[in-house]
Design a protein around this motif. Structure first.
Motif, PDB file in Angstrom:
ATOM      1  N   ARG A  97       1.381  -1.199  -0.200  1.00 30.17           N
ATOM      2  CA  ARG A  97       0.068   0.079  -0.377  1.00 30.17           C
ATOM      3  C   ARG A  97       0.987   1.587   0.231  1.00 30.17           C
ATOM      4  O   ARG A  97       0.859   2.287  -0.918  1.00 30.17           O
ATOM      5  CB  ARG A  97      -0.990   0.260   1.386  1.00 30.17           C
ATOM      6  N   TYR A  98       1.670   0.931   1.146  1.00 27.51           N
ATOM      7  CA  TYR A  98       2.231   2.082   0.947  1.00 27.51           C
ATOM      8  C   TYR A  98       3.360   2.633  -0.799  1.00 27.51           C
ATOM      9  O   TYR A  98       3.395   4.029  -0.816  1.00 27.51           O
ATOM     10  CB  TYR A  98       3.422   2.044   1.950  1.00 27.51           C
ATOM     11  N   ALA A  99       3.797   1.762  -1.280  1.00 28.08           N
ATOM     12  CA  ALA A  99       4.054   1.407  -2.020  1.00 28.08           C
ATOM     13  C   ALA A  99       3.495   2.230  -3.712  1.00 28.08           C
ATOM     14  O   ALA A  99       4.337   1.982  -4.692  1.00 28.08           O
ATOM     15  CB  ALA A  99       5.194   0.327  -2.621  1.00 28.08           C
ATOM     16  N   GLY A 100       2.238   2.358  -3.265  1.00 30.31           N
ATOM     17  CA  GLY A 100       1.064   2.442  -4.226  1.00 30.31           C
ATOM     18  C   GLY A 100       1.298   1.421  -5.106  1.00 30.31           C
ATOM     19  O   GLY A 100       0.186   1.614  -6.283  1.00 30.31           O
ATOM     20  N   ALA A 101       1.214   0.546  -4.270  1.00 24.17           N
ATOM     21  CA  ALA A 101       0.772  -1.401  -5.359  1.00 24.17           C
ATOM     22  C   ALA A 101       0.291  -1.933  -4.748  1.00 24.17           C
ATOM     23  O   ALA A 101       0.591  -2.758  -3.945  1.00 24.17           O
ATOM     24  CB  ALA A 101       1.927  -1.357  -5.799  1.00 24.17           C
ATOM     25  N   PRO A 102      -0.714  -1.998  -3.756  1.00 24.50           N
ATOM     26  CA  PRO A 102      -1.527  -2.512  -3.062  1.00 24.50           C
ATOM     27  C   PRO A 102      -2.590  -4.010  -3.191  1.00 24.50           C
ATOM     28  O   PRO A 102      -2.217  -4.487  -3.072  1.00 24.50           O
ATOM     29  CB  PRO A 102      -3.291  -1.203  -2.167  1.00 24.50           C
ATOM     30  N   GLN A 103      -2.287  -3.539  -4.925  1.00 24.57           N
ATOM     31  CA  GLN A 103      -2.607  -4.825  -5.658  1.00 24.57           C
ATOM     32  C   GLN A 103      -1.967  -6.370  -5.979  1.00 24.57           C
ATOM     33  O   GLN A 103      -2.309  -7.488  -6.455  1.00 24.57           O
ATOM     34  CB  GLN A 103      -3.155  -4.399  -7.047  1.00 24.57           C
ATOM     35  N   LYS A 104      -0.632  -5.291  -5.312  1.00 25.13           N
ATOM     36  CA  LYS A 104       0.102  -7.197  -5.247  1.00 25.13           C
ATOM     37  C   LYS A 104      -0.146  -7.777  -4.049  1.00 25.13           C
ATOM     38  O   LYS A 104       0.697  -8.870  -4.076  1.00 25.13           O
ATOM     39  CB  LYS A 104       1.593  -6.426  -5.609  1.00 25.13           C
ATOM     40  N   TYR A 105      -0.650  -7.299  -3.234  1.00 22.31           N
ATOM     41  CA  TYR A 105      -0.295  -8.578  -1.923  1.00 22.31           C
ATOM     42  C   TYR A 105      -1.510  -8.906  -1.979  1.00 22.31           C
ATOM     43  O   TYR A 105      -2.609  -9.664  -2.992  1.00 22.31           O
ATOM     44  CB  TYR A 105      -1.179  -7.170  -0.864  1.00 22.31           C
ATOM     45  N   HIS A 106      -1.225 -10.716  -2.161  1.00 21.24           N
ATOM     46  CA  HIS A 106      -1.475 -11.806  -1.953  1.00 21.24           C
ATOM     47  C   HIS A 106      -1.496 -12.708  -0.625  1.00 21.24           C
ATOM     48  O   HIS A 106      -0.693 -12.833  -0.311  1.00 21.24           O
ATOM     49  CB  HIS A 106      -0.951 -12.625  -3.487  1.00 21.24           C
ATOM     50  N   ALA A 107      -2.956 -12.975  -0.472  1.00 16.89           N
ATOM     51  CA  ALA A 107      -3.648 -13.292   0.864  1.00 16.89           C
ATOM     52  C   ALA A 107      -2.824 -15.033   1.429  1.00 16.89           C
ATOM     53  O   ALA A 107      -2.278 -15.145   1.820  1.00 16.89           O
ATOM     54  CB  ALA A 107      -4.232 -13.655   1.357  1.00 16.89           C
ATOM     55  N   THR A 108      -3.510 -15.108   0.198  1.00 14.24           N
ATOM     56  CA  THR A 108      -3.273 -16.930   0.015  1.00 14.24           C
ATOM     57  C   THR A 108      -1.496 -17.431  -0.266  1.00 14.24           C
ATOM     58  O   THR A 108      -0.946 -17.562   0.559  1.00 14.24           O
ATOM     59  CB  THR A 108      -3.518 -17.779  -1.498  1.00 14.24           C
ATOM     60  N   VAL A 109      -0.889 -16.540  -0.617  1.00 14.09           N
ATOM     61  CA  VAL A 109       0.799 -16.629  -1.057  1.00 14.09           C
ATOM     62  C   VAL A 109       0.958 -16.382   0.038  1.00 14.09           C
ATOM     63  O   VAL A 109       2.455 -16.794   0.518  1.00 14.09           O
ATOM     64  CB  VAL A 109       0.672 -15.343  -2.920  1.00 14.09           C
ATOM     65  N   SER A 110       1.161 -14.781   0.281  1.00 14.36           N
ATOM     66  CA  SER A 110       1.869 -14.241   1.550  1.00 14.36           C
ATOM     67  C   SER A 110       1.504 -15.200   2.570  1.00 14.36           C
ATOM     68  O   SER A 110       2.493 -16.462   3.311  1.00 14.36           O
ATOM     69  CB  SER A 110       0.859 -13.406   2.501  1.00 14.36           C
ATOM     70  N   ARG A 111       0.633 -16.674   2.620  1.00 15.50           N
ATOM     71  CA  ARG A 111       0.885 -17.112   4.551  1.00 15.50           C
ATOM     72  C   ARG A 111       1.002 -18.827   3.412  1.00 15.50           C
ATOM     73  O   ARG A 111       1.862 -18.805   4.739  1.00 15.50           O
ATOM     74  CB  ARG A 111      -1.280 -17.473   4.260  1.00 15.50           C
ATOM     75  N   ALA A 112       0.874 -18.818   2.753  1.00 15.16           N
ATOM     76  CA  ALA A 112       1.402 -20.169   1.748  1.00 15.16           C
ATOM     77  C   ALA A 112       3.154 -19.934   2.573  1.00 15.16           C
ATOM     78  O   ALA A 112       3.661 -21.819   3.391  1.00 15.16           O
ATOM     79  CB  ALA A 112       1.201 -20.625   0.757  1.00 15.16           C
ATOM     80  N   TRP A 113       3.813 -18.792   2.185  1.00 17.51           N
ATOM     81  CA  TRP A 113       5.136 -18.573   2.621  1.00 17.51           C
ATOM     82  C   TRP A 113       5.237 -19.007   3.638  1.00 17.51           C
ATOM     83  O   TRP A 113       6.607 -19.685   4.032  1.00 17.51           O
ATOM     84  CB  TRP A 113       5.936 -18.188   1.809  1.00 17.51           C
ATOM     85  N   VAL A 114       4.682 -18.411   5.054  1.00 20.04           N
ATOM     86  CA  VAL A 114       4.773 -18.558   6.101  1.00 20.04           C
ATOM     87  C   VAL A 114       4.883 -19.924   6.506  1.00 20.04           C
ATOM     88  O   VAL A 114       5.452 -20.442   7.016  1.00 20.04           O
ATOM     89  CB  VAL A 114       4.102 -17.660   6.950  1.00 20.04           C
ATOM     90  N   GLU A 115       3.869 -20.966   6.108  1.00 20.21           N
ATOM     91  CA  GLU A 115       3.503 -22.232   6.677  1.00 20.21           C
ATOM     92  C   GLU A 115       4.469 -23.399   6.035  1.00 20.21           C
ATOM     93  O   GLU A 115       5.609 -23.678   6.632  1.00 20.21           O
ATOM     94  CB  GLU A 115       2.441 -22.637   5.665  1.00 20.21           C
TER      95      GLU A 115
END
Length: 135
Positions: A54-72
């Protein structure tokens, strides 16, 4: 409470990096998992990445499943190996440094779906390591 913690992890990772690429994402995730456990790391990393995008002006780049999958995935391997050094961990688990790793667990259409982008979707090709296929 997660914003200062994420910022501290980011500063630690970037202290020895020239840019924030995939290896640094994995490093940040490894630090988060080791310091606060997988459930808290999911929130910490997801919120931090969402905020950064969001700060970088690209909030569309966030992906909930991808983020959590990598943490898992990083969390499973961190618990399994017990490495105290990130470079040793990365050397022991080179597959985690492949940005395409999630294609072993998800169909491209699944990850491209708005439902996966906005929330958690379970793997649909194969379970993550340590999870049984029937779960």
């Amino acid at each position: 409470m997660t914003e200062p913690a994420f910022d501290a992890l980011m500063a630690e990772v970037m202290a020895t990096a020239e840019r924030f690429g995939h290896r640094e994402h994995v490093h940040l995730t490894w630090l988060a998992v080791r310091r606060c456990g997988i459930p808290a790391a999911i929130d910490l990393v997801s919120d931090g990445i969402r905020r950064t995008a969001r700060y970088a002006g690209a909030p569309q780049k966030y992906h909930a499943t991808v983020s959590r999958a990598w943490v898992e995935l990083v969390g499973y391997h961190a618990a399994e190996s017990g490495d105290d050094d990130y470079d040793a961990f990365a050397d022991r688990h080179p597959a985690l440094l492949d940005k395409r790793l999630l294609t072993h667990y998800y169909r491209p259409a699944t990850l491209a779906a708005p439902r996966a982008k906005d929330g958690w979707v379970e793997p649909d090709l194969a379970p993550f390591p340590g999870q049984d296929a029937a779960a």
